[in-house]
Each structure stands twice: as C-alpha cells, then as structure tokens.
Design a protein around this motif. Structure first.
Motif, PDB file in Angstrom:
ATOM      1  N   MET A 243       0.827  -1.044  -0.071  1.00  0.00           N
ATOM      2  CA  MET A 243      -0.052  -0.054   0.007  1.00  0.00           C
ATOM      3  C   MET A 243       0.850   1.296  -0.073  1.00  0.00           C
ATOM      4  SD  MET A 243      -3.014  -1.022  -0.413  1.00  0.00           S
ATOM      5  CE  MET A 243      -4.167   0.317   0.299  1.00  0.00           C
ATOM      6  N   THR A 244       1.991   1.226   0.617  1.00  0.00           N
ATOM      7  CA  THR A 244       3.013   2.215   0.781  1.00  0.00           C
ATOM      8  C   THR A 244       3.551   2.433  -0.756  1.00  0.00           C
ATOM      9  OG1 THR A 244       3.493   2.013   2.918  1.00  0.00           O
ATOM     10  CG2 THR A 244       4.923   3.440   1.714  1.00  0.00           C
ATOM     11  N   ILE A 245       3.833   1.339  -1.294  1.00  0.00           N
ATOM     12  CA  ILE A 245       4.512   1.761  -2.587  1.00  0.00           C
ATOM     13  C   ILE A 245       3.311   2.324  -3.692  1.00  0.00           C
ATOM     14  CG2 ILE A 245       5.286   0.293  -4.743  1.00  0.00           C
ATOM     15  CD1 ILE A 245       6.937  -1.494  -2.528  1.00  0.00           C
ATOM     16  N   ALA A 246       2.181   1.608  -3.493  1.00  0.00           N
ATOM     17  CA  ALA A 246       1.298   2.254  -4.304  1.00  0.00           C
ATOM     18  C   ALA A 246       0.752   3.680  -4.109  1.00  0.00           C
ATOM     19  CB  ALA A 246      -0.314   1.138  -4.293  1.00  0.00           C
ATOM     20  N   LEU A 247       0.870   3.907  -2.994  1.00  0.00           N
ATOM     21  CA  LEU A 247       0.613   5.426  -2.519  1.00  0.00           C
ATOM     22  C   LEU A 247       1.714   6.247  -3.213  1.00  0.00           C
ATOM     23  CD1 LEU A 247      -1.268   7.526  -0.953  1.00  0.00           C
ATOM     24  CD2 LEU A 247       0.309   7.193   0.723  1.00  0.00           C
ATOM     25  N   ALA A 248       2.950   5.984  -2.980  1.00  0.00           N
ATOM     26  CA  ALA A 248       4.012   6.665  -3.420  1.00  0.00           C
ATOM     27  C   ALA A 248       4.079   6.768  -5.036  1.00  0.00           C
ATOM     28  CB  ALA A 248       5.411   6.006  -3.182  1.00  0.00           C
ATOM     29  N   LEU A 249       3.591   5.643  -5.545  1.00  0.00           N
ATOM     30  CA  LEU A 249       3.262   5.816  -7.231  1.00  0.00           C
ATOM     31  C   LEU A 249       2.376   6.685  -7.550  1.00  0.00           C
ATOM     32  CD1 LEU A 249       3.916   2.036  -7.881  1.00  0.00           C
ATOM     33  CD2 LEU A 249       5.551   3.913  -8.779  1.00  0.00           C
ATOM     34  N   MET A 250       1.117   6.768  -6.781  1.00  0.00           N
ATOM     35  CA  MET A 250       0.112   7.561  -7.246  1.00  0.00           C
ATOM     36  C   MET A 250       0.309   8.856  -7.145  1.00  0.00           C
ATOM     37  SD  MET A 250      -3.320   5.742  -5.885  1.00  0.00           S
ATOM     38  CE  MET A 250      -2.878   4.540  -4.798  1.00  0.00           C
ATOM     39  N   ILE A 251       1.130   9.365  -6.042  1.00  0.00           N
ATOM     40  CA  ILE A 251       1.807  10.980  -5.818  1.00  0.00           C
ATOM     41  C   ILE A 251       2.427  11.140  -6.945  1.00  0.00           C
ATOM     42  CG2 ILE A 251       3.044  12.191  -4.328  1.00  0.00           C
ATOM     43  CD1 ILE A 251       1.907  10.399  -1.918  1.00  0.00           C
ATOM     44  N   VAL A 252       3.703  10.378  -7.175  1.00  0.00           N
ATOM     45  CA  VAL A 252       4.371  10.359  -8.539  1.00  0.00           C
ATOM     46  C   VAL A 252       3.814  10.812  -9.701  1.00  0.00           C
ATOM     47  CG1 VAL A 252       6.352   9.721  -9.895  1.00  0.00           C
ATOM     48  CG2 VAL A 252       6.476   9.394  -7.468  1.00  0.00           C
ATOM     49  N   TRP A 253       2.374   9.927  -9.756  1.00  0.00           N
ATOM     50  CA  TRP A 253       1.824  10.163 -11.004  1.00  0.00           C
ATOM     51  C   TRP A 253       1.086  11.415 -11.252  1.00  0.00           C
ATOM     52  CZ3 TRP A 253      -3.890   9.132 -11.698  1.00  0.00           C
ATOM     53  CH2 TRP A 253      -4.017   9.333 -13.046  1.00  0.00           C
ATOM     54  N   ILE A 254       0.535  11.775 -10.225  1.00  0.00           N
ATOM     55  CA  ILE A 254      -0.034  13.153  -9.769  1.00  0.00           C
ATOM     56  C   ILE A 254       0.536  14.241 -10.254  1.00  0.00           C
ATOM     57  CG2 ILE A 254      -1.366  14.374  -8.150  1.00  0.00           C
ATOM     58  CD1 ILE A 254      -2.603  11.941  -7.142  1.00  0.00           C
ATOM     59  N   LEU A 255       1.782  14.285  -9.605  1.00  0.00           N
ATOM     60  CA  LEU A 255       2.757  15.498  -9.984  1.00  0.00           C
ATOM     61  C   LEU A 255       3.267  15.474 -11.041  1.00  0.00           C
ATOM     62  CD1 LEU A 255       5.086  15.037  -6.255  1.00  0.00           C
ATOM     63  CD2 LEU A 255       3.236  16.786  -6.962  1.00  0.00           C
ATOM     64  N   ASN A 256       3.466  14.390 -11.765  1.00  0.00           N
ATOM     65  CA  ASN A 256       3.899  14.334 -13.259  1.00  0.00           C
ATOM     66  C   ASN A 256       2.838  14.622 -14.242  1.00  0.00           C
ATOM     67  OD1 ASN A 256       5.722  13.767 -15.188  1.00  0.00           O
ATOM     68  ND2 ASN A 256       4.927  11.726 -15.574  1.00  0.00           N
ATOM     69  N   THR A 257       1.734  14.277 -13.826  1.00  0.00           N
ATOM     70  CA  THR A 257       0.491  14.714 -14.812  1.00  0.00           C
ATOM     71  C   THR A 257       0.356  16.516 -14.545  1.00  0.00           C
ATOM     72  OG1 THR A 257      -0.883  12.807 -14.268  1.00  0.00           O
ATOM     73  CG2 THR A 257      -1.950  14.741 -15.074  1.00  0.00           C
ATOM     74  N   GLY A 258       0.579  16.939 -13.620  1.00  0.00           N
ATOM     75  CA  GLY A 258       0.600  18.460 -13.279  1.00  0.00           C
ATOM     76  C   GLY A 258       1.742  19.027 -13.719  1.00  0.00           C
ATOM     77  N   GLN A 259       2.733  18.377 -13.689  1.00  0.00           N
ATOM     78  CA  GLN A 259       4.322  19.064 -14.712  1.00  0.00           C
ATOM     79  C   GLN A 259       3.689  18.965 -16.072  1.00  0.00           C
ATOM     80  OE1 GLN A 259       6.749  20.417 -13.285  1.00  0.00           O
ATOM     81  NE2 GLN A 259       7.173  21.158 -15.382  1.00  0.00           N
ATOM     82  N   MET A 260       3.258  18.000 -16.747  1.00  0.00           N
ATOM     83  CA  MET A 260       2.949  17.783 -18.088  1.00  0.00           C
ATOM     84  C   MET A 260       1.662  18.685 -18.534  1.00  0.00           C
ATOM     85  SD  MET A 260       3.207  13.715 -18.944  1.00  0.00           S
ATOM     86  CE  MET A 260       1.198  13.832 -19.071  1.00  0.00           C
TER      87      MET A 260
END
Length: 67
Positions: free
Chosen positions: A24-41
């Motif tokens: 769950m911690t790994i999944a949460l970290a991946l979701m946070i990275v995905w959200i930040l990357n989407t915002g940057q794009m």
C-alpha cells in the motif's frame, strides 16, 4: 512436519500486515508521483501554448506594421 508445528504455524499471524502495508505504501508513492507528473505535463503544455500564441501575436503585429 509434525502436527504441533502445523498448528503453531497456522495460528501464528505475527507480521501478517507488514507485506500489505508495504504494498500500500508503494502504491501510494506511485500515485503521488503520477499526480505530480501529470501536473507538470499540464504546466509544460500550457507554457508551450502561451509561447506559441505570443510568437503568433508578434508576427501578426509585424505584418500589420510593415504592410
């Protein structure tokens, strides 16, 4: 395996949540990275569009002045 060992292993639930929490911690970290990357794009796309609009406006202004 002896029956006593089998019973003890079956009842021993220590550490049962550790792998679940890890996943769950790994999944949460991946979701946070995905959200930040989407915002940057989105930010990069908007900045590129603003630059293209500014260049078109300058070109149109020059064309209008030197007709």
């Amino acid at each position: 395996m002896t029956p006593a060992l089998i019973k003890r292993l079956h009842r021993d639930e220590r550490g049962f949540l550790s792998p679940i929490i890890l996943y769950m911690t790994i999944a949460l970290a991946l979701m946070i990275v995905w959200i930040l990357n989407t915002g940057q794009m989105i930010y990069d796309k908007q900045r590129t569009q603003d630059t293209a609009d500014a260049a078109a406006l300058v070109h149109a202004d020059w064309e209008a002045r030197y007709l």
